[in-house]
Design an enzyme around this catalytic site. Structure first.
Site, mmCIF file in Angstrom:
data_model
loop_
_atom_site.group_PDB
_atom_site.id
_atom_site.type_symbol
_atom_site.label_atom_id
_atom_site.label_comp_id
_atom_site.label_asym_id
_atom_site.label_seq_id
_atom_site.Cartn_x
_atom_site.Cartn_y
_atom_site.Cartn_z
ATOM 1 N N ARG A 28 0.862 -1.195 0.000
ATOM 2 C CA ARG A 28 0.000 0.000 0.000
ATOM 3 C C ARG A 28 0.889 1.232 0.000
ATOM 4 O O ARG A 28 2.106 1.134 0.067
ATOM 5 C CB ARG A 28 -0.849 0.007 1.263
ATOM 6 N N ARG B 218 6.049 12.985 12.078
ATOM 7 C CA ARG B 218 4.666 12.552 12.326
ATOM 8 C C ARG B 218 4.186 13.251 13.593
ATOM 9 O O ARG B 218 4.680 12.963 14.684
ATOM 10 C CB ARG B 218 4.608 11.051 12.548
#
Ligand code: ADP
Length: 448
Positions: free
Chosen positions: A291, A337
């Site tokens: 993915r 992040r």
């Protein structure tokens, strides 16, 4: 081209996909849970469908609800983002049965790579170097003992269906083996409903280096270099950068070509990431993700490509616009992040965003779905944004990131922003001398 795509996800990644669809003239459908009624992805999409209650098992993970949403809206394809159903072969298969295109690889490739034991076997057949360990399943403690003696302690017990570091245990001597083996097995059973275990040599000072690959499903394949994801906490990535400060470009070209060759031979379709540990100038395959990854924007920054556009093109059957000889990386990119978590415990900090100001200027990209007044629901992952910087060199990228972090304002919830400010001041980070254990050790030192 597809006329309408449904995005089976939420948060920043749903917005990320919507942006590319808009640029390609494709209509978008957002799905949302009752907790996400006011979410930005719902506002940005052309249409939206509520697919259930807050609990993701009953909404974002509910295959019947998502298929119904596709049928109601006439969506021709589904982009799964990352997490949720993105690596669920059953989902891809059922979509196929309904004549809806899953934007990702074939069901059989998702299946093979989803089982990490099979993935290693498959990669070995294409001469991809793997971590030494059990050749297949470790059935019981007796088996584990024999293999541990053969490869030598420390060893790492891993779950074949594992993800997110769950079901993984480091064993440093044989007196710990039985307890940890049984613990890992029961953790795996609980989380993945599959307690198949395998074992690897535990590498003590590796970097995590992953290679971005793309295939058109017919044998054409490319790689887009590496991402260094060695800054981790509990086996979860915290900051990523490319190029890696610890691996030279000749080594990357070599392993990149091995990876694209494997992708070509497999006739792999779409985006994939082949993950390695790198120690003493050697690469060891650990797993492949079928993915788009959270950290894909740093690759987009240095290669100047839109990976979602490429995924959509390939899924539609238009082929790949990328070719290896025209892929030239430029400069350096870093991603942080940003999680809604309190430091130093990293406990989730959901709640109301009172004020949000995104940094800007040259070389800055902020992928986020938060806004002033947004209520971060407590039900999902705590990632609320990704700050990505791009500059000509690593040192310029670090200065730019530092400037951008100072500009960023997120008030109302606790975030991990200060953690990055501190990391950027560290000598080891600036010299690029860190491995997968560096952050945990540094965090432990901070609370002493
Ligand atoms: P998951 O799918 O649970 O994320 P991975 O196999 O991708 O598991 O590994 C996640 C992280 O765990 C790696 O980035 C690395 O930090 C650590 N790890 C995995 N395998 C090993 C190993 N053999 N030796 C040392 N650390 C490892």
């Amino acid at each position: 081209m597809f006329k309408k795509i449904l995005i089976a996800n939420r948060g920043e990644i749903a917005l990320r996909v919507i942006r590319t669809c808009k640029e390609m003239g494709i209509k978008t459908v957002a799905v949302y849970s009752q907790a996400d009624v006011d979410a930005m992805h719902v506002r940005m999409a052309d249409e939206s469908v509520c697919i259930g209650p807050a609990d993701s098992a009953k909404s974002y993970l509910s295959i019947p609800s998502i298929i119904s949403a596709c049928e109601i809206t006439g969506s021709e394809a589904v982009h799964p983002g990352y997490g949720f159903l993105s690596e669920n072969a059953k989902f891809a298969e059922i979509l196929g049965d309904h004549g809806i295109k899953f934007i990702g690889p074939s069901v059989s490739h998702i299946n093979t790579m989803g089982d990490k034991i099979n993935a290693k076997v498959q990669m070995e057949t294409f001469n991809v170097p793997c971590v030494p360990g059990s050749n297949g399943e470790v059935k019981d403690v007796h088996d584990a003992n024999i293999i541990a003696k053969k490869i030598g302690y420390p060893v790492l017990l891993k779950a074949a269906s594992g993800g997110g570091g769950i079901g993984m245990k480091i064993v440093s001597s044989d007196d710990q083996l039985e307890t940890l083996f049984l613990q890992a097995k029961s953790e795996a059973k609980k989380s993945f409903n599959d307690d198949t275990m395998y074992m690897e040599k535990y590498l003590e000072k590796p970097r995590h280096i992953e290679i971005q690959v793309f295939g058109d499903g017919k044998g054409k394949a490319v790689h887009l270099g590496e991402r260094d994801c060695s800054l981790q906490r509990r086996h979860q990535k915290v900051l990523e950068e490319t190029p890696s400060p610890g691996v030279n470009s000749e080594e990357i070209t070599k392993i990149g070509n091995i990876c694209s060759n494997a992708i070509s031979k497999m006739r792999y379709e779409g985006a994939g990431t082949i993950e390695f540990l790198y120690e003493k100038k050697k690469f060891f395959f650990i797993e492949m993700n079928t993915r788009l990854q959270v950290e894909h924007p740093i690759t987009e920054a240095i290669y100047g490509v839109d990976l979602v556009r490429e995924q959509i093109r390939i899924a539609y059957g238009m082929g790949m616009s990328l070719s290896q000889d025209t892929l030239n990386p430029k400069g350096h990119a870093i991603e942080c992040r940003i999680n809604a978590e309190s430091l130093p415990t990293f406990l989730p900090s959901p709640g109301n965003i009172k004020e949000f100001h995104s940094p800007g200027g040259i070389g800055i990209r902020m992928d986020s779905a938060i806004y002033n007044g947004f209520m971060i629901p407590p039900h999902y992952d705590s990632l609320i944004g990704k700050l990505i910087v791009h500059a000509d060199s690593r040192s310029m990228a670090i200065s730019r990131l530092s400037r951008a972090l100072d500009e960023l304002i997120i008030d109302g919830v606790h975030t991990t922003v200060d953690l990055f400010k501190k990391i950027l001041d560290e000598k080891d980070f600036n010299s690029g001398e860190y491995n997968i254990h560096w952050l945990e050790r540094w965090l432990a030192d901070q609370v002493k």
